[in-house]
Design a protein around this motif. Structure first.
Motif, PDB file in Angstrom:
ATOM      1  N   ARG A 165       0.839  -1.199   0.000  1.00 14.32           N
ATOM      2  CA  ARG A 165       0.000   0.000   0.000  1.00 14.32           C
ATOM      3  C   ARG A 165       0.866   1.237   0.000  1.00 14.32           C
ATOM      4  N   GLY A 207       0.469   5.113   1.943  1.00 13.28           N
ATOM      5  CA  GLY A 207      -0.354   5.785   2.942  1.00 13.28           C
ATOM      6  C   GLY A 207      -0.021   7.261   3.036  1.00 13.28           C
ATOM      7  N   PRO A 208      -0.267   7.998   1.957  1.00 11.95           N
ATOM      8  CA  PRO A 208       0.100   9.421   2.013  1.00 11.95           C
ATOM      9  C   PRO A 208      -0.805  10.220   2.949  1.00 11.95           C
ATOM     10  N   SER A 209      -0.253  11.272   3.507  1.00 11.40           N
ATOM     11  CA  SER A 209      -1.061  12.219   4.270  1.00 11.40           C
ATOM     12  C   SER A 209      -1.622  13.230   3.272  1.00 11.40           C
ATOM     13  N   GLU A 224      -3.813   8.769   5.139  1.00 10.43           N
ATOM     14  CA  GLU A 224      -3.421   8.896   6.545  1.00 10.43           C
ATOM     15  C   GLU A 224      -3.679  10.332   7.006  1.00 10.43           C
ATOM     16  N   TYR A 230       0.386   7.968  14.334  1.00  7.77           N
ATOM     17  CA  TYR A 230       0.796   7.197  13.166  1.00  7.77           C
ATOM     18  C   TYR A 230       1.131   5.756  13.553  1.00  7.77           C
ATOM     19  N   ILE A 243       6.076  -0.920   2.573  1.00  3.95           N
ATOM     20  CA  ILE A 243       7.152  -0.193   1.891  1.00  3.95           C
ATOM     21  C   ILE A 243       6.955   1.279   2.218  1.00  3.95           C
ATOM     22  N   ARG A 244       7.947   1.891   2.814  1.00  6.04           N
ATOM     23  CA  ARG A 244       7.798   3.296   3.194  1.00  6.04           C
ATOM     24  C   ARG A 244       9.175   3.930   3.294  1.00  6.04           C
ATOM     25  N   GLU A 290      12.734   7.330   6.710  1.00  2.00           N
ATOM     26  CA  GLU A 290      12.594   8.157   7.919  1.00  2.00           C
ATOM     27  C   GLU A 290      11.824   7.399   9.002  1.00  2.00           C
ATOM     28  N   TRP A 291      11.149   6.307   8.600  1.00  2.44           N
ATOM     29  CA  TRP A 291      10.392   5.522   9.593  1.00  2.44           C
ATOM     30  C   TRP A 291      11.198   4.386  10.214  1.00  2.44           C
TER      31      TRP A 291
HETATM   32  N1  GLU Z   1       1.630   8.757   6.297  1.00  4.11           N
HETATM   33  C1  GLU Z   1       2.986   8.303   6.263  1.00  4.11           C
HETATM   34  C2  GLU Z   1       3.816   9.303   5.504  1.00  4.11           C
HETATM   35  O1  GLU Z   1       3.266  10.076   4.737  1.00  4.11           O
HETATM   36  C3  GLU Z   1       3.055   6.971   5.569  1.00  4.11           C
HETATM   37  C4  GLU Z   1       4.132   6.099   6.049  1.00  4.11           C
HETATM   38  C5  GLU Z   1       3.792   4.672   5.671  1.00  4.11           C
HETATM   39  O2  GLU Z   1       3.730   4.380   4.475  1.00  4.11           O
HETATM   40  O3  GLU Z   1       3.591   3.869   6.572  1.00  4.11           O
HETATM   41  O4  GLU Z   1       5.012   9.344   5.668  1.00  4.11           O
END
Ligand code: GLU
Length: 551
Positions: free
Chosen positions: A38, A40-42, A74, A235, A252-253, A256-257
């Motif tokens: 997926r 998950g953009p803000s 998100e 988050y 996949i992100r 920074e996470w």
């Molecule tokens: N909302 C997060 C962002 O924009 C998404 C991170 C994710 O894909 O888990 O960085």
């Protein structure tokens, strides 16, 4: 502490249990090894290359394995929300051919399939159900600390050079009694919900990142907030609940996470969820003044996807370039399999770069001009005219009024019917500028003939002999005649042998005419250009050039 009673006090309206949602969103029935991915953009209204980079990886992985790729919005942080942002995400990704199987839709609806809602704000009940369950198990608790309290804690911690955060003796609300909590809740004091972490300082966790490889990180020891005081999850918590219930197999992100993974691992553990695989994508960089640096939203317009749509890059070119930086073996594959669809390439996460992916616009330009030179004239024509209608509507009539003329222009500039196709076009904005001299309405040359006192006499002579009905070779003979008349030889061999013996050669004279007629030093065949723009315009332009010199 009676945890059941506490859970009931905090979440009286929550009647479902986690089992309810486990049953509602069962394991997906997919082929073996199928991946669910997926993005998950803000909804901040800014969708960038990093998103497209990760989205392309996710889309490829899911679709190559017969899985599902979905879009989750998100939107837990309302402050950052921008109207129209979801449309922007969907339309930008659509432009680059990224299609979702499931997920958020433009109108904000979400029940388009069984794993929704896909807007996090519509999932409040779900998050609360899982938090309530954690409270029942003694794994989460309410925290009444205000922003001020937390700032004070952080100040002392930073003075004492300790880890910053809510843990150990700093976690003031960790052991409040039921009576105290009840009193404060009934008095209407705001509170957030925190995880009761069981992490120990000094412990590490080890996991395999699908891109970055083996990773060791300190175990989480923080009692992180999982539900903010407005009842909206952080988050971290939303990630655990959503990726579990939506049955994501690989997250996949952006990298920074990566430092947050220990928190996520602990959350998956306490929630009793099986953890998805993680794949953290490296940062996109550019080279500036010989140094590599991160692409920045403030400094680099090319970070935004809107940039490519507005400049009119062909989406296929962007896709080819992205694949080139996504997988190190793509370029070679593409050279060998030029006729195959790109999606035949066996994309894999472990061929992705692990640090500083260089994004090089000039490489994209190369790929673009090659791609455009491989498309049929009709394809380029359609691509360009669609872009013009959207971005230059006031010029569309000028460029496309006379179809016959536009056809000839495109044929000439793309080198149709020549031995090799020309690669003059890069993107629509550049095409728009490039083609402008064909249209009197857009022709505003800034003549630069250099230092040459013969220019106006040469132009005058050429003009007087010019005959529109001359074919290319008759036309060129006349250019040669003019050249000879002014001491510019048409004998290239003689010129090469002894350039000093002449003022110049015929190509210098042709260049003068070219600049007068087109305003440019480099163009496709000049005879054809003059045929296309017509007798009157050609003569008028030459006259204008002469006047500009004699001024
Ligand atoms: N909302 C997060 C962002 O924009 C998404 C991170 C994710 O894909 O888990 O960085």
């Amino acid at each position: 502490m009676d945890n059941d009673r506490l859970a009931q006090l905090l979440f009286p309206d929550i009647t479902n249990t986690p089992d309810y949602y486990e049953n509602l969103y069962p394991e997906r029935q997919l082929p073996d090894k199928a991946e669910v991915t997926r993005i998950g953009p803000s909804p901040t209204g800014f969708i960038h290359l990093g998103n497209l980079y990760s989205a392309t990886a996710g889309e490829r992985l899911a679709h190559r394995t017969g899985g599902v790729f979905y879009l989750r919005i998100e939107d837990t942080d309302n402050k950052r929300k921008v109207d129209g942002a979801v449309e922007c995400v969907i339309s930008s990704l659509d432009y680059f051919g990224i299609k979702f199987d499931e997920g958020a839709e433009v109108e904000g609806s979400s029940d388009n399939n069984s794993y929704g809602p896909f807007y996090q704000r519509q999932r409040e009940q779900i998050y609360k159900t899982f938090v309530k369950d954690l409270v029942k198990k003694g794994l989460a608790y309410p925290c009444f600390c205000s922003e001020d309290d937390l700032t004070k804690i952080r100040t002392i911690q930073s003075d004492e050079k300790l880890d910053l955060g809510y843990y150990g003796k700093w976690a003031k609300c960790r052991d409040l009694t039921y009576d105290e909590i009840e009193k404060r809740v009934k008095a209407g004091e705001p509170y957030s919900m925190r995880l009761r972490s069981s992490g120990k300082p000094g412990n590490t966790i080890k996991f395999r990142d699908e891109i970055m490889g083996e990773i060791n990180l300190p175990e989480n020891i923080m009692d992180v907030v999982i539900l903010k005081s407005d009842g909206i999850p952080t988050y971290h918590f939303a990630h655990a609940v959503d990726d579990h219930l939506m049955r994501t197999t690989t997250v996949i992100r952006g990298c920074e996470w990566l430092p947050s993974v220990p928190i996520h691992v602990e959350l998956f553990n306490v929630l009793g969820f099986r953890r998805p695989r993680y794949a953290h994508t490296a940062q996109l960089m550019k080279i500036e003044d010989g140094k590599k640096r991160k692409l920045s939203k403030r400094k680099d317009p090319e970070l935004s996807l809107g940039y490519y749509c507005e400049l009119g890059y062909h989406p296929q070119a962007v896709k080819i370039y992205l694949m080139t930086i996504l997988n190190s073996n793509f370029e070679e594959w593409y050279q060998k399999n030029h006729d195959k669809p790109i999606d035949d390439f066996k994309f894999s996460l472990n061929k992705m770069g692990t640090s500083g992916i260089l994004f090089d616009l000039s490489k994209l330009d190369d790929i673009s001009s090659t791609l455009l030179s491989e498309l049929s004239m009709e394809e380029v024509y359609k691509f360009f005219s669609d872009w013009m209608k959207k971005y230059k509507p006031e010029y569309t009539d000028i460029y496309f009024a006379d179809e016959n003329k536009t056809d000839k222009i495109m044929q000439l500039c793309m080198g149709i019917g020549q031995k090799r196709r020309r690669k003059d076009f890069i993107n629509c904005t550049q095409m728009f500028d490039y083609l402008s001299y064909f249209f009197n309405e857009c022709f505003s040359p800034d003549y630069d003939f250099g230092d040459n006192s013969d220019v106006s006499a040469i132009l005058e002579d050429f003009k007087n002999n010019y005959d529109y009905s001359d074919d290319a070779s008759a036309w060129f003979s006349k250019v040669k005649q003019t050249a000879e008349k002014f001491g510019y030889t048409s004998d290239m061999k003689a010129y090469k042998k002894d350039p000093e013996a002449f003022k110049g050669n015929v190509s210098h004279v042709a260049e003068i005419i070219r600049i007068a007629v087109t305003g440019r030093r480099n163009t496709p065949d000049l005879w054809t250009i003059m045929q296309i723009i017509g007798l009157d315009s050609s003569i008028k332009r030459i006259d204008n050039a002469i006047n500009s010199i004699n001024k």
